[in-house]
Write a protein that holds these residues in place. Structure first.
Motif: not given
Lengths: 267, 267, 267, 267
Positions: A125-143, A219-220
């Motif tokens: 959906x292309x509206x004005x959603x706020x996105x929250x990005x949660x880390x579920x692998x906290x030791x991953x280099x990319x996080x 990071x990636x």
């Protein structure tokens, strides 16, 4: 790596040419914004170039890919215009050890769908959603260094079911104002290459200027560099008993061919 | 399932025609032996048919696939003769929910490599290795009733590195007299379909008459049936905020198209 | 299974005794509501009993557990009152093949944390969040018949980071009005037992009367039954070369003990 | 890391004291051999110390662990003599971010079984099997520079079924002369810590002088360093709506306690 990571940022670069508001939002193109974000975070540790759809061979010749450690891919409006030959070439380089970072609507690119084997569809959906990005692998280099959650004030929504193989690792899960969720940062190993898909980012929003988004992509880039010394294709070989290291080339499936081939080898 | 599982056993059926000793070993073809093993184990719970390369559309028309719950695949000498159209059709049906069991040298088939996205290469040797098949996931449905280890007196050797994606589940790992190892029973979910790759079996050995091998294939047939009520393709749809269940069709990537499409929808 | 699945629904049953509004909400206890939901969905396919903290040995004697195919666990206020002996007994039965379904605040129980090895902490909020439960593994048995998304009008919020091992399978991911996300339906195999953790449900809300929640728990009961014929502990055994099936008991780690033990065996 | 990786090599050191042939094989103890192998490979990049069972608190005080980035663990004859307090302390430090490398017979240690939640049993044989260690994840950091296969001329046999949780990653699979297989190099993330289990090595064989084995352990030391800036315990916290970053401490499970606690917080 002893030399800087050689990054090629690929951009479809069509919205920027066709839609003035996108051109205004991304004056150097979306690929320009992505490239600048990587350089801002990694400095001397990278050497970044860009390539776009309208260049000959889409800017992705055999030579360019051979000298690319990590390729980032953003496409949307013109997935179908990417030639099969180039898509196959990119796939082959990934299997040989080139890192690949697929951004946002790149989920539906020929390159990504070939590597995944699935439709890679989703809800959106292309509206004005706020996105929250949660880390579920906290030791991953990319996080590393990414807020938990990372807040993107406005972005396009992508929701499950995302038709991809079960990821090797799920680094991030996003939610949107509307309540949808999405596995938004996921990794795959394919052949000798490492792949990261990252959801945020759209031509309608200034996502690729977001500090956190830029940090994730950077990071990636460092994570996706394969550790193998040289780029090689996994190859099917025959190994005699107790000869663990010297494989022979494949000589055809039928017995007679095998025997002929072997007798020729002997000669 | 209320009706018997509808199984199609696909066989390339070339070795059987070209090599008299294979024809003698497998008088009904390798596909015949596989089909009989499934029937012997599952009886009334299945309805099995076979199809081979030389039939029109390789025996895998849209109609046949639509009425197939689980397809098994054995190919070797003629992977290249399978038409791209049929390979794509099979892939699509798997993503829509058809189960797929890939046997032995089927690892290099168009169907399997398309679904995996990798080269699917390995190391091999056609000598007289004994294969021991060890269960590493003892509660998996496919492992039920299988000895630990399962002993196959003589078989072709396949060894690592097997260039496939990290499996969702590893059910079996094999060793060979020569010391090689192989992830020999592995599962993948792709789209709405379930895939099992099983290593044992070669035209040079009577592997498909082995009780344990037949039992594994039969267990896998039951496991691979998708639980979804109907066969559908994952489809990309737009969902308005708070409308979770009524997606709209995709109207093209460019904004102008979107707007036109939407205004048409409104009319 | 030839006999009905024997389910034991365990409830801490403290809130119901201490808080009148909980007693009113769940007149038969939360364990009563869970048990009724399973019976309503599975009928003759199950035989359900309940057990609570205040019974001798918490109602989980060796005899009860031996006759339990699947145990469901809800606890919250009194995790510390569960005896170590009973927690260890439950863990052992899971490793031997008893299914375990851990509900909501059971994430912090001795039983679950012992099986996971981690803290099993999370973020939470007891307000009136709406929870949306999204299916990310649409062919999983536990997801069959569940709406996508499943809407729970009011529930406690649990958010990431959920400190558990990377699940074997993620079936559901939830979002909450506040924007948090949670891996809310996850599976683990441990020993010969299968474990499903399911997030929804709290003493403050009538979650265990929700049709979808009840269906998920019922699906999980059927999924969690181990397929192995008898309950056995994985045991460390010595196997002589070429003797694949007759292991010897462990005789102690020090060589002298081994030799003594072996010479005794010979006698 | 800006400072050298601080490694503590823990050894049970009992066989070395009780069995003259082990003392002769490992004159500096097995822990000494492991420590030397790490130093030989990583040089200035590490600072290695050793600790053994007979030291006060087994040499693993709170202070030692707080200053340890990666702990390696070898035990066998005296797992039961490790105090529960120290085992729990090590587990806690792993969950807070200390890397852990478990070697060979350490599979049955209190530390490893607490972190895994399973019995960690296996099949074994102390004869003169040749072990071949095959890489099945060729881009994994721990596999870099390791021959494929790595040959260990003589070693104890460990075989499947290895009763551990499905690993996050399988790096190595071993075979033995007798035909057994084993998932011999496997990784787990638990809390904020990274764990690598590596099979080879026994008091009866000079395995810890093997160049490849030493290289694997050294690679694993570098891999196991957590990337998080400080060592913290995952903690259960309450977060108010729209307050994503300031969690409140847990105030007890019963409502009355909550309210009291909250009113106190307000004061």
């Amino acid at each position: 790596m002893s030399h800087p990571i050689r990054v090629t940022v690929w951009g479809e670069n069509r919205h920027e040419q066709l839609e003035p508001e996108v051109a205004e939002r991304y004056p150097d193109g979306m690929h320009g914004a992505v490239a600048q974000g990587i350089e801002a975070n990694l400095g001397q540790r990278v050497r970044v170039r860009t390539a776009t759809l309208d260049e000959p061979e889409h800017g992705l010749t055999e030579e360019v890919l051979r000298e690319t450690d990590v390729l980032t891919w953003w496409g949307h409006a013109a997935h179908g215009e990417v030639s099969d030959e180039v898509a196959e070439r990119v796939q082959r380089h990934v299997l040989e050890g080139m890192g690949l970072i697929v951004l946002h609507s790149g989920h539906w690119s020929k390159v990504f769908t070939r590597l995944m084997g699935t439709t890679c569809t989703l809800r959106w959906r292309a509206e004005h959603d706020r996105e929250l990005v949660w880390t579920v692998d906290p030791t991953h280099p990319i996080a590393q260094g990414i807020p938990h959650p990372m807040i993107i004030d406005e972005d396009e929504m992508y929701g499950e079911f995302f038709d991809v193989p079960a990821p090797d690792e799920i680094v991030f899960i996003s939610s949107f104002s509307g309540g949808e969720v999405f596995r938004s940062g996921i990794t795959y190993r394919r052949g000798f290459g490492k792949i990261f898909y990252f959801r945020p980012g759209d031509q309608e929003y200034p996502t690729y200027f977001h500090d956190g988004v830029r940090r994730v992509i950077s990071n990636a880039v460092e994570w996706a560099v394969t550790l193998r010394p040289e780029r090689t294709t996994p190859t099917l070989l025959r190994y005699e008993t107790e000869d663990f290291y010297q494989g022979h080339g494949y000589e055809g499936p039928l017995k007679s061919e095998d025997e002929e081939a072997q007798s020729e080898e002997v000669r």
